[in-house]
Design a protein around this motif. Structure first.
Motif, PDB file in Angstrom:
ATOM      1  N   ALA A 119       0.695  -1.158   0.049  1.00  0.00           N
ATOM      2  CA  ALA A 119      -0.010   0.085  -0.058  1.00  0.00           C
ATOM      3  C   ALA A 119       0.751   1.350   0.076  1.00  0.00           C
ATOM      4  O   ALA A 119       0.343   2.246  -0.457  1.00  0.00           O
ATOM      5  N   GLU A 120       2.207   1.055   0.508  1.00  0.00           N
ATOM      6  CA  GLU A 120       2.880   2.383   0.431  1.00  0.00           C
ATOM      7  C   GLU A 120       3.531   2.912  -0.777  1.00  0.00           C
ATOM      8  O   GLU A 120       3.740   2.129  -1.467  1.00  0.00           O
ATOM      9  N   PRO A 121       3.279   3.973  -1.239  1.00  0.00           N
ATOM     10  CA  PRO A 121       3.758   4.567  -2.416  1.00  0.00           C
ATOM     11  C   PRO A 121       5.218   4.261  -2.602  1.00  0.00           C
ATOM     12  O   PRO A 121       5.868   4.720  -1.428  1.00  0.00           O
ATOM     13  N   HIS A 122       5.696   4.375  -3.920  1.00  0.00           N
ATOM     14  CA  HIS A 122       6.884   4.172  -3.929  1.00  0.00           C
ATOM     15  C   HIS A 122       7.356   5.112  -5.120  1.00  0.00           C
ATOM     16  O   HIS A 122       6.655   5.852  -5.923  1.00  0.00           O
ATOM     17  N   LEU A 123       8.591   5.443  -5.530  1.00  0.00           N
ATOM     18  CA  LEU A 123       9.113   6.028  -6.737  1.00  0.00           C
ATOM     19  C   LEU A 123      10.589   5.437  -6.958  1.00  0.00           C
ATOM     20  O   LEU A 123      11.066   4.865  -6.348  1.00  0.00           O
ATOM     21  N   LYS A 124      10.860   5.554  -8.463  1.00  0.00           N
ATOM     22  CA  LYS A 124      11.856   4.869  -8.908  1.00  0.00           C
ATOM     23  C   LYS A 124      13.104   5.641  -8.955  1.00  0.00           C
ATOM     24  O   LYS A 124      13.024   6.938  -9.438  1.00  0.00           O
ATOM     25  N   MET A 125      14.269   5.365  -8.342  1.00  0.00           N
ATOM     26  CA  MET A 125      15.573   6.061  -8.422  1.00  0.00           C
ATOM     27  C   MET A 125      16.788   5.437  -8.959  1.00  0.00           C
ATOM     28  O   MET A 125      16.694   4.167  -9.138  1.00  0.00           O
ATOM     29  N   GLU A 126      17.657   6.222  -9.552  1.00  0.00           N
ATOM     30  CA  GLU A 126      18.790   5.754 -10.223  1.00  0.00           C
ATOM     31  C   GLU A 126      20.129   6.295  -9.821  1.00  0.00           C
ATOM     32  O   GLU A 126      19.879   7.218  -9.359  1.00  0.00           O
ATOM     33  N   LYS A 127      21.153   5.288  -9.932  1.00  0.00           N
ATOM     34  CA  LYS A 127      22.588   5.811  -9.689  1.00  0.00           C
ATOM     35  C   LYS A 127      23.343   5.066 -10.593  1.00  0.00           C
ATOM     36  O   LYS A 127      23.449   4.138 -11.017  1.00  0.00           O
ATOM     37  N   GLN A 128      24.184   6.149 -11.351  1.00  0.00           N
ATOM     38  CA  GLN A 128      25.165   5.686 -12.492  1.00  0.00           C
ATOM     39  C   GLN A 128      26.515   5.288 -11.454  1.00  0.00           C
ATOM     40  O   GLN A 128      26.672   6.404 -10.674  1.00  0.00           O
ATOM     41  N   LEU A 129      26.813   4.046 -11.701  1.00  0.00           N
ATOM     42  CA  LEU A 129      28.096   3.814 -10.834  1.00  0.00           C
ATOM     43  C   LEU A 129      29.341   4.072 -11.791  1.00  0.00           C
ATOM     44  O   LEU A 129      30.450   4.401 -11.280  1.00  0.00           O
ATOM     45  N   GLY A 130      29.243   4.266 -13.078  1.00  0.00           N
ATOM     46  CA  GLY A 130      30.196   4.559 -13.940  1.00  0.00           C
ATOM     47  C   GLY A 130      31.248   3.212 -14.148  1.00  0.00           C
ATOM     48  O   GLY A 130      30.824   2.122 -13.854  1.00  0.00           O
ATOM     49  N   ILE A 131      32.345   3.640 -14.655  1.00  0.00           N
ATOM     50  CA  ILE A 131      33.431   2.470 -14.996  1.00  0.00           C
ATOM     51  C   ILE A 131      34.689   2.702 -13.846  1.00  0.00           C
ATOM     52  O   ILE A 131      35.073   3.776 -13.727  1.00  0.00           O
ATOM     53  N   HIS A 132      34.949   1.756 -13.305  1.00  0.00           N
ATOM     54  CA  HIS A 132      36.149   1.558 -12.293  1.00  0.00           C
ATOM     55  C   HIS A 132      37.314   2.128 -12.950  1.00  0.00           C
ATOM     56  O   HIS A 132      37.793   1.354 -13.971  1.00  0.00           O
ATOM     57  N   ALA A 133      37.907   2.945 -12.252  1.00  0.00           N
ATOM     58  CA  ALA A 133      39.109   3.515 -13.125  1.00  0.00           C
ATOM     59  C   ALA A 133      40.288   2.389 -12.725  1.00  0.00           C
ATOM     60  O   ALA A 133      40.528   1.848 -11.731  1.00  0.00           O
TER      61      ALA A 133
END
Length: 133
Positions: A119-133
């Protein structure tokens, strides 16, 4: 309990443990597909943060943020030649938003109901991890 997706690609579990072996914080990432939030296509190398949880008596001790930073570094290293996108369905609660945004996550959808069982509302979130140096 195992999730149906676990049979397709094994999940990555991370945990923080006491000296006695008690797990006090954990998170799980699953391989996933994610359509670009503005409809531009599909990212090919995507991981879903399926959940993160801290035992109540260990909350507010930076365990979750420390564990997520560790997990992200491991995932960057394991996928060092690929850009990695992570996403999650976050509860639309002030505390959750402050936490995820402080970790570099960005909101990509407006609030919605995740399922009829939740029942609890959600939202979608993103995070770019990128490329390991």
């Amino acid at each position: 309990p195992p999730l149906p997706e676990d049979d397709l690609i094994p999940p990555r579990h991370f945990g923080a443990f006491t000296k006695s072996g008690e797990c006090v914080c954990c998170c799980t990432y699953l391989a996933s597909a994610l359509v670009g939030h503005s409809g531009e296509g599909v990212f090919e190398h995507v991981l879903q943060l399926r959940g993160v949880s801290t035992a109540e008596k260990f909350e507010r001790q930076l365990l979750a943020s420390t564990l997520l930073k560790f997990a992200e570094e491991v995932l960057r290293h394991e996928n060092r030649d690929l850009p990695v996108v992570t996403w999650t369905k976050a509860y639309d609660r002030r505390e959750a938003m402050i936490f995820f945004e402080s970790q570099g996550w960005k909101k990509v959808t407006s609030v919605y109901s995740a399922t009829t069982e939740v029942a609890e509302p959600h939202l979608k979130m993103e995070k770019q991890l990128g490329i390991h140096a």
